[in-house]
Design an enzyme around this catalytic site. Structure first.
Site, PDB file in Angstrom:
ATOM      1  N   ASP A 111      35.216  15.170  10.611  1.00  0.00           N
ATOM      2  CA  ASP A 111      36.133  15.140  11.746  1.00  0.00           C
ATOM      3  C   ASP A 111      35.546  16.091  12.790  1.00  0.00           C
ATOM      4  OD1 ASP A 111      38.202  14.910  13.507  1.00  0.00           O
ATOM      5  OD2 ASP A 111      39.714  15.877  12.239  1.00  0.00           O
ATOM      6  N   ASN A 144      38.672  11.724  18.044  1.00  0.00           N
ATOM      7  CA  ASN A 144      39.634  11.113  18.961  1.00  0.00           C
ATOM      8  C   ASN A 144      38.843  10.576  20.164  1.00  0.00           C
ATOM      9  OD1 ASN A 144      39.124  13.336  20.712  1.00  0.00           O
ATOM     10  ND2 ASN A 144      40.821  14.506  19.850  1.00  0.00           N
ATOM     11  N   GLN A 145      39.532   9.994  21.121  1.00  0.00           N
ATOM     12  CA  GLN A 145      38.825   9.378  22.249  1.00  0.00           C
ATOM     13  C   GLN A 145      37.944  10.385  22.982  1.00  0.00           C
ATOM     14  OE1 GLN A 145      41.050   6.912  25.020  1.00  0.00           O
ATOM     15  NE2 GLN A 145      39.771   7.539  26.743  1.00  0.00           N
ATOM     16  N   THR A 180      40.701   7.990  16.139  1.00  0.00           N
ATOM     17  CA  THR A 180      42.034   8.265  15.588  1.00  0.00           C
ATOM     18  C   THR A 180      43.144   8.142  16.629  1.00  0.00           C
ATOM     19  OG1 THR A 180      41.653  10.614  15.968  1.00  0.00           O
ATOM     20  CG2 THR A 180      41.133   9.753  13.780  1.00  0.00           C
ATOM     21  N   VAL A 220      55.509   9.721  17.993  1.00  0.00           N
ATOM     22  CA  VAL A 220      56.643  10.598  17.689  1.00  0.00           C
ATOM     23  C   VAL A 220      56.630  11.749  18.687  1.00  0.00           C
ATOM     24  CG1 VAL A 220      57.718  12.081  15.953  1.00  0.00           C
ATOM     25  CG2 VAL A 220      56.497  10.022  15.236  1.00  0.00           C
ATOM     26  N   ALA A 222      56.860  14.999  19.283  1.00  0.00           N
ATOM     27  CA  ALA A 222      56.814  16.376  18.805  1.00  0.00           C
ATOM     28  C   ALA A 222      55.355  16.729  18.592  1.00  0.00           C
ATOM     29  CB  ALA A 222      57.586  16.536  17.505  1.00  0.00           C
ATOM     30  N   GLY A 228      45.578  15.714  11.937  1.00  0.00           N
ATOM     31  CA  GLY A 228      44.195  15.244  11.986  1.00  0.00           C
ATOM     32  C   GLY A 228      43.469  15.502  10.673  1.00  0.00           C
ATOM     33  N   ASP A 229      43.751  16.671  10.077  1.00  0.00           N
ATOM     34  CA  ASP A 229      43.138  17.043   8.796  1.00  0.00           C
ATOM     35  C   ASP A 229      43.625  16.124   7.685  1.00  0.00           C
ATOM     36  OD1 ASP A 229      42.096  19.251  10.242  1.00  0.00           O
ATOM     37  OD2 ASP A 229      43.955  20.343   9.913  1.00  0.00           O
TER      38      ASP A 229
END
Length: 311
Positions: A111, A144-145, A180, A220, A222, A228-229
């Site tokens: 990651d 991520n992007q 992701t 969601v 919040a 991510g982990d």
């Protein structure tokens, strides 16, 4: 056959982030997890206060040497997440190279945590290390992007861009790439987030095919830490169970996330009380309470296959 994971991530005394977020779910799914804690903090840094220690590259090496001296440095998987120090990351690279020599079928799940929403939250000198050394070693990559754009130097504005960026990342090394989260508009409306995945498959006759998938994930409202982990750990687990089926692996991964987050927000809102925003402590992932969902997630997000191309 036991399956052993070396996970090099941060550790918190209280709550779920880094190794605390990855270890329990992997153990529940039958993996042996050896953890090296890159930091040991009282809690994640989203709280008002945190204290703790940071592991140096030299200390990392000492721990690894100990494992090696006992000849137990055989791993099936390596998992890495957040790192904010180039010398530490370079030591991780050395260790992975050595472990891959010892076991050529070892799978490295990376990651590449560097930032989000257009801003880097690690020092900029980590980017070339990820680009030139880390990503070429990775088998499964979960940017991520923003991170995918940093690594390829290409912007993503459309689904076609995303597919191209994933192909560029394949060329750098990883056989499986999952974006992701992206800022792409979902066909299901603005309550959904778009994630994409791509897997290169070598057929028995030696030709390459790739499977590309797309998912609309319910949003969601919040801020959760450690998701991510958890995502990277679950992708490791479910690609292990579905090695040639990225669609199934991603559906189960995202569904685990959905169940854990849903349980967390429901609990946090109850504890915070009506009309109050839950605190970071109340928003800690309800990991133990989600054990059954981790083991056997009801699939709530369907992935659609974009293309199967062969060349």
């Amino acid at each position: 056959m036991e399956c052993r994971v070396l996970s090099i991530q941060s550790h918190v005394v209280r709550g779920y982030v880094g190794n605390k977020s990855a270890t329990f779910p992997l153990q529940v799914l039958g993996f042996e997890v050896d953890s090296i804690n890159s930091v040991q903090f009282s809690n994640h840094t989203g709280y008002a206060h945190w204290k703790g220690q940071v592991l140096t590259a030299e200390e990392l090496n000492v721990l690894y040497e100990g494992i090696k001296l006992n000849k137990v440095n055989h791993y099936d998987y390596i998992l890495t997440g957040y790192s904010r120090d180039t010398s530490f990351l370079e030591m991780v690279v050395d260790i992975i190279q050595e472990l891959k020599k010892a076991n050529p079928s070892l799978v490295y799940v990376c990651d590449p945590v560097m930032g989000d929403h257009g801003a880097m939250y690690v020092p900029e000198n980590l980017l070339p290390v990820y680009k030139d050394k880390v990503v070429p070693l990775a088998d499964i990559l979960t940017p991520n992007q923003f991170e995918a754009e940093l690594l390829t130097g290409r912007k993503i504005n459309t689904e076609e861009d995303a597919v191209e960026v994933m192909d560029l990342l394949h060329k750098m090394g990883p056989e499986t790439v999952v974006l992701t989260s992206t800022d792409l508009p979902s066909k299901q409306g603005d309550q959904f987030l778009v994630a994409l995945g791509s897997q290169k498959i070598v057929k028995p006759d030696g030709t390459n095919t790739s499977q590309k998938i797309c998912m609309d994930i319910p949003k969601v409202d919040a801020v959760f830490v450690g998701t991510g982990d958890l995502f990277a750990a679950m992708l490791l687990a479910w690609t292990h169970h579905h090695p040639k089926d990225l669609k199934a692996a991603c559906e189960k991964t995202v569904s685990v996330m959905h169940h854990v987050i849903k349980r967390t927000i429901t609990y946090a809102n109850e504890i915070a009380g009506p009309g109050k925003r839950p605190s970071p402590a109340q928003l800690e992932l309800r990991m133990v309470q989600s054990k059954a969902d981790i083991e056997n997630p009801a699939v709530v997000v369907e992935a659609k296959v974009l293309q199967k191309s062969s060349h």
